[in-house]
Design an enzyme around this catalytic site. Structure first.
Site, PDB file in Angstrom:
ATOM      1  N   ASN A 104       0.906  -1.135  -0.040  1.00  0.00           N
ATOM      2  CA  ASN A 104      -0.134  -0.042   0.120  1.00  0.00           C
ATOM      3  C   ASN A 104       0.745   1.252  -0.041  1.00  0.00           C
ATOM      4  O   ASN A 104       0.847   1.967   0.800  1.00  0.00           O
ATOM      5  CB  ASN A 104      -0.899   0.073   1.255  1.00  0.00           C
ATOM      6  CG  ASN A 104      -2.276  -0.536   0.951  1.00  0.00           C
ATOM      7  OD1 ASN A 104      -2.659  -0.619  -0.149  1.00  0.00           O
ATOM      8  ND2 ASN A 104      -3.038  -0.947   2.035  1.00  0.00           N
ATOM      9  N   SER A 128      -6.382  -4.898  -3.715  1.00  0.00           N
ATOM     10  CA  SER A 128      -7.425  -4.650  -2.722  1.00  0.00           C
ATOM     11  C   SER A 128      -8.113  -6.117  -2.618  1.00  0.00           C
ATOM     12  O   SER A 128      -8.053  -6.921  -3.471  1.00  0.00           O
ATOM     13  CB  SER A 128      -8.513  -3.776  -3.320  1.00  0.00           C
ATOM     14  OG  SER A 128      -9.236  -3.772  -2.325  1.00  0.00           O
ATOM     15  N   LYS A 183      -5.609   3.115  -5.932  1.00  0.00           N
ATOM     16  CA  LYS A 183      -5.933   2.259  -4.729  1.00  0.00           C
ATOM     17  C   LYS A 183      -6.311   3.126  -3.436  1.00  0.00           C
ATOM     18  O   LYS A 183      -6.936   2.941  -2.667  1.00  0.00           O
ATOM     19  CB  LYS A 183      -4.845   1.360  -4.515  1.00  0.00           C
ATOM     20  CG  LYS A 183      -4.650   0.803  -3.239  1.00  0.00           C
ATOM     21  CD  LYS A 183      -5.763  -0.591  -3.018  1.00  0.00           C
ATOM     22  CE  LYS A 183      -6.134  -1.223  -1.775  1.00  0.00           C
ATOM     23  NZ  LYS A 183      -5.040  -1.806  -0.714  1.00  0.00           N
ATOM     24  N   ASN A 187      -9.611   3.096  -1.069  1.00  0.00           N
ATOM     25  CA  ASN A 187      -9.714   3.124   0.215  1.00  0.00           C
ATOM     26  C   ASN A 187     -10.413   4.129   1.016  1.00  0.00           C
ATOM     27  O   ASN A 187     -11.121   4.124   1.743  1.00  0.00           O
ATOM     28  CB  ASN A 187      -8.328   3.196   0.714  1.00  0.00           C
ATOM     29  CG  ASN A 187      -7.557   1.817   0.485  1.00  0.00           C
ATOM     30  OD1 ASN A 187      -8.069   0.925  -0.320  1.00  0.00           O
ATOM     31  ND2 ASN A 187      -6.600   1.492   1.084  1.00  0.00           N
ATOM     32  N   HIS A 447      -8.396  42.041  -2.487  1.00  0.00           N
ATOM     33  CA  HIS A 447      -8.189  41.005  -3.689  1.00  0.00           C
ATOM     34  C   HIS A 447      -8.785  41.154  -5.030  1.00  0.00           C
ATOM     35  O   HIS A 447      -8.401  40.476  -5.932  1.00  0.00           O
ATOM     36  CB  HIS A 447      -8.317  39.616  -2.822  1.00  0.00           C
ATOM     37  CG  HIS A 447      -7.688  39.266  -1.630  1.00  0.00           C
ATOM     38  ND1 HIS A 447      -6.258  38.869  -1.823  1.00  0.00           N
ATOM     39  CD2 HIS A 447      -7.793  39.454  -0.343  1.00  0.00           C
ATOM     40  CE1 HIS A 447      -5.637  38.656  -0.697  1.00  0.00           C
ATOM     41  NE2 HIS A 447      -6.520  38.748   0.449  1.00  0.00           N
TER      42      HIS A 447
HETATM   43  P1  NDP Z   1       2.496  -8.341   7.288  1.00  0.00           P
HETATM   44  O1  NDP Z   1       2.907  -7.613   8.452  1.00  0.00           O
HETATM   45  O2  NDP Z   1       1.649  -9.613   7.221  1.00  0.00           O
HETATM   46  O3  NDP Z   1       3.703  -9.050   6.585  1.00  0.00           O
HETATM   47  C1  NDP Z   1       5.016  -8.296   6.224  1.00  0.00           C
HETATM   48  C2  NDP Z   1       5.994  -8.849   5.442  1.00  0.00           C
HETATM   49  O4  NDP Z   1       6.893  -8.029   5.275  1.00  0.00           O
HETATM   50  C3  NDP Z   1       6.459 -10.124   6.205  1.00  0.00           C
HETATM   51  O5  NDP Z   1       6.810 -11.130   5.174  1.00  0.00           O
HETATM   52  C4  NDP Z   1       7.753  -9.565   7.042  1.00  0.00           C
HETATM   53  O6  NDP Z   1       8.836 -10.270   7.113  1.00  0.00           O
HETATM   54  C5  NDP Z   1       8.134  -8.513   5.500  1.00  0.00           C
HETATM   55  N1  NDP Z   1       8.991  -7.472   6.297  1.00  0.00           N
HETATM   56  C6  NDP Z   1       8.534  -6.370   6.997  1.00  0.00           C
HETATM   57  N2  NDP Z   1       9.581  -5.496   7.177  1.00  0.00           N
HETATM   58  C7  NDP Z   1      10.413  -5.792   6.390  1.00  0.00           C
HETATM   59  C8  NDP Z   1      11.833  -4.989   6.050  1.00  0.00           C
HETATM   60  N3  NDP Z   1      12.042  -4.109   6.372  1.00  0.00           N
HETATM   61  N4  NDP Z   1      12.240  -5.889   4.845  1.00  0.00           N
HETATM   62  C9  NDP Z   1      12.223  -6.899   4.252  1.00  0.00           C
HETATM   63  N5  NDP Z   1      10.841  -7.430   4.794  1.00  0.00           N
HETATM   64  C10 NDP Z   1      10.006  -6.957   5.737  1.00  0.00           C
HETATM   65  O7  NDP Z   1       1.821  -7.495   6.176  1.00  0.00           O
HETATM   66  P2  NDP Z   1       0.875  -7.460   5.106  1.00  0.00           P
HETATM   67  O8  NDP Z   1       0.905  -8.820   4.198  1.00  0.00           O
HETATM   68  O9  NDP Z   1      -0.680  -7.491   5.713  1.00  0.00           O
HETATM   69  O10 NDP Z   1       0.820  -6.215   4.179  1.00  0.00           O
HETATM   70  C11 NDP Z   1       2.049  -6.387   3.055  1.00  0.00           C
HETATM   71  C12 NDP Z   1       1.749  -5.014   2.238  1.00  0.00           C
HETATM   72  O11 NDP Z   1       0.446  -5.189   1.756  1.00  0.00           O
HETATM   73  C13 NDP Z   1       1.827  -3.803   3.198  1.00  0.00           C
HETATM   74  O12 NDP Z   1       2.175  -2.965   2.321  1.00  0.00           O
HETATM   75  C14 NDP Z   1       0.098  -3.480   3.217  1.00  0.00           C
HETATM   76  O13 NDP Z   1      -0.072  -2.116   3.416  1.00  0.00           O
HETATM   77  C15 NDP Z   1      -0.441  -4.074   2.041  1.00  0.00           C
HETATM   78  N6  NDP Z   1      -1.981  -4.559   1.863  1.00  0.00           N
HETATM   79  C16 NDP Z   1      -2.333  -5.411   2.849  1.00  0.00           C
HETATM   80  C17 NDP Z   1      -3.515  -5.718   2.902  1.00  0.00           C
HETATM   81  C18 NDP Z   1      -4.257  -6.393   4.098  1.00  0.00           C
HETATM   82  O14 NDP Z   1      -5.538  -6.624   4.034  1.00  0.00           O
HETATM   83  N7  NDP Z   1      -3.563  -6.979   5.134  1.00  0.00           N
HETATM   84  C19 NDP Z   1      -4.614  -5.508   1.963  1.00  0.00           C
HETATM   85  C20 NDP Z   1      -3.890  -4.835   0.859  1.00  0.00           C
HETATM   86  C21 NDP Z   1      -2.707  -4.313   0.748  1.00  0.00           C
HETATM   87  P3  NDP Z   1       9.092 -11.226   8.437  1.00  0.00           P
HETATM   88  O15 NDP Z   1       8.564 -12.256   8.438  1.00  0.00           O
HETATM   89  O16 NDP Z   1      10.452 -11.163   8.593  1.00  0.00           O
HETATM   90  O17 NDP Z   1       8.678 -10.099   9.596  1.00  0.00           O
END
Ligand code: NDP
Length: 465
Positions: A104, A128, A183, A187, A447
């Site tokens: 996002n 989404s 997107k 939202n 103005h």
């Molecule tokens: P999660 O918190 O479930 O997962 C985050 C992932 O990113 C994990 O695999 C984590 O790895 C990894 N990660 C976190 N920080 C880092 C870093 N600094 N470097 C590398 N890897 C990293 O998040 P979501 O899956 O929910 O969300 C992911 C993206 O998708 C976000 O941008 C979110 O806004 C977007 N999104 C989410 C939705 C939702 O409904 N959840 C819907 C649409 C978009 P590790 O296992 O090592 O922590």
């Protein structure tokens, strides 16, 4: 198995679901996660799909496991983690490779990254539908160069949700940050749709004294008509759910403070930057912020008295008010996208946006079909001026007025519905009241103003000398 050309970084909630969806549609995929155990647990739990998934322990191994040209999807938190991953991938990839930020991201960041001259291709896409959507069919709003869209189109359209006519809900919105922008507006509209549903729920609960169990079938009935949508459908389910701990309606046990990740706020801020009014979305963001001030609200009630008296509102009026509010909110959202297209030089195609939102995403609804058709007639015209929606508004506006008036008289806060109505009334008034503002501005700041008869008069008689 052939070496995968698709890869994915970040096996969190969304990334894991998306990777399984991609593998299920027949595309081999290499995956990597920062925490290695997550990668292996994911692979071990992938069942039959594990054969199409290549787990890797390092970013180098991910790249080495793939055949070129590579397309690597990032599903990590927006912001610095995306920049960090892009930097880490830079020395590993070839110019023909492509990195796709599917999180996002703020579209300004996507614009910046797209213009940064990365040593590989870059796309930002909005996804989404939450985890369920990512696993079984999200809506995908793609930004980036058309050539990159053409390359990824097969994958994205295979994994996306399908509208009732079979069209995949994945399409190219425009270059740079266009996908993430669409997107963000999605939202914002999601916030507004949810808020308006919460407002009519409040009228039923506090104004009509209905129980959650009585409210559930009302939403379910509305979901059979013009309001048919995912959000109305789940509102019926939420209102009808029993509390597994104490029995009784679960809804009555849920704290009335709404969380947010901030994407609605981005949309509101951007609308202010663009000078394009989206008051229904702004009201929804405001209402979420007010909802979190529970202590102050309790003090307010203690000071100003208990809840409102019962109010006479017909359930049919509430349904009609919701229809009107929804049309007004979408009219504002599409107008905002038209303004952004001009500002950022995107060829945003409004009917295409409406069609992509028809399935897979949180705001999916029956009405989006009609919106796509109305926008196709004249993409630059405000939706409230389209004949189809003008007919709807003529029919439903009286009910919206009655509901907003009842709320005002009985102390029921209806910020989003009221904001929609106020905007509508401004938009249907040829002779507005800004002549007074121009007079005031000239009075205190010289103005200037324009006269309606076209005569030249730089300032009013209040100007001295
Ligand atoms: P999660 O918190 O479930 O997962 C985050 C992932 O990113 C994990 O695999 C984590 O790895 C990894 N990660 C976190 N920080 C880092 C870093 N600094 N470097 C590398 N890897 C990293 O998040 P979501 O899956 O929910 O969300 C992911 C993206 O998708 C976000 O941008 C979110 O806004 C977007 N999104 C989410 C939705 C939702 O409904 N959840 C819907 C649409 C978009 P590790 O296992 O090592 O922590």
């Amino acid at each position: 198995m052939q070496k995968p050309q698709v890869g994915l970084v970040g096996l969190g909630t969304m990334g894991a679901a998306l990777a399984l969806n991609i593998a299920e549609k027949g595309f081999p995929i290499a995956v990597w996660n920062r925490t290695t155990s997550v990668t292996h647990d994911f692979h071990a739990g992938a069942g039959d799909l594990a054969a199409r998934i290549v787990p890797t322990d390092t970013l180098q191994a991910l790249v080495a496991a793939m055949a070129g040209p590579r397309s690597i999807i990032l599903m990590v938190p927006a912001g610095q983690p995306v920049d960090d991953q892009l930097a880490a991938l830079a020395p590993l990839l070839q110019p023909e490779d492509l990195v796709i930020d599917a999180g996002n991201a703020n579209f300004h960041d996507t614009n910046r990254r797209a213009a940064a001259g990365l040593p590989f291709g870059f796309m930002g896409i909005g996804v989404s539908g939450g985890e369920e959507g990512a696993r079984h069919g999200p809506a995908i709003m793609a930004g980036g160069l058309p050539i990159h869209w053409q390359r990824m189109r097969k994958v994205f359209q295979a994994i996306a949700a399908r509208a009732e006519d079979g069209t995949p809900c994945a399409d190219h919105m425009g270059e740079g940050g266009a996908g993430h922008f669409v997107k963000a507006v999605h939202n914002g509209i999601e916030y507004a749709d949810m808020q308006m549903i919460a407002e009519v729920y409040g009228v039923m609960r506090d104004g009509l004294g209905m129980s959650a169990a009585e409210i559930a079938p009302v939403f379910a009935r509305w979901n059979e008509g013009v309001l048919r949508s995912y959000l109305v459908e789940i509102s019926a389910a939420v209102a009808g759910a029993a509390d597994p701990v104490k029995g009784g309606p679960l809804l009555d046990m849920i704290v009335d403070a709404a969380g947010q990740k901030g994407t609605g706020r981005w949309t509101a801020i951007e609308a202010q930057n663009l000078g394009t009014p989206i008051p229904v979305i702004e009201a929804a963001v405001m209402a979420r912020n007010v909802s979190s001030r529970r202590g102050e609200r309790a003090a307010g009630e203690a000071l100003y008295g208990p809840g409102p008296e019962r109010v006479e509102v017909a359930l049919d009026d509430l349904e009609q008010a919701l229809i009107a509010g929804k049309i007004l909110c979408y009219a504002q959202g599409f107008a905002m996208m038209t303004a952004a297209a001009g500002e950022f030089g995107w060829a945003l195609d409004m009917p295409r946006v409406a069609r992509v939102w028809r399935a897979g995403c949180i705001i999916r609804s029956a009405m989006l079909n009609d919106m796509a058709e109305a926008l196709a007639e004249d993409p630059g015209r405000n939706l409230m001026l389209a004949p189809f929606f003008a007919d709807h508004l003529r029919r439903t506006l009286p009910a919206l007025r009655r509901v907003v008036a009842a709320g005002a008289l009985h102390g029921l806060g209806l910020p989003a519905l009221s904001a929609g109505l106020a905007w509508f009334d401004l938009m249907r008034t040829a002779r507005g009241t800004a002549n007074m503002i121009q007079g005031q501005r000239d009075f205190f700041g010289l103005h200037g103003f324009q006269r309606i008869d076209g005569l030249d008069q730089p300032h009013g008689p209040w100007a001295k000398g």
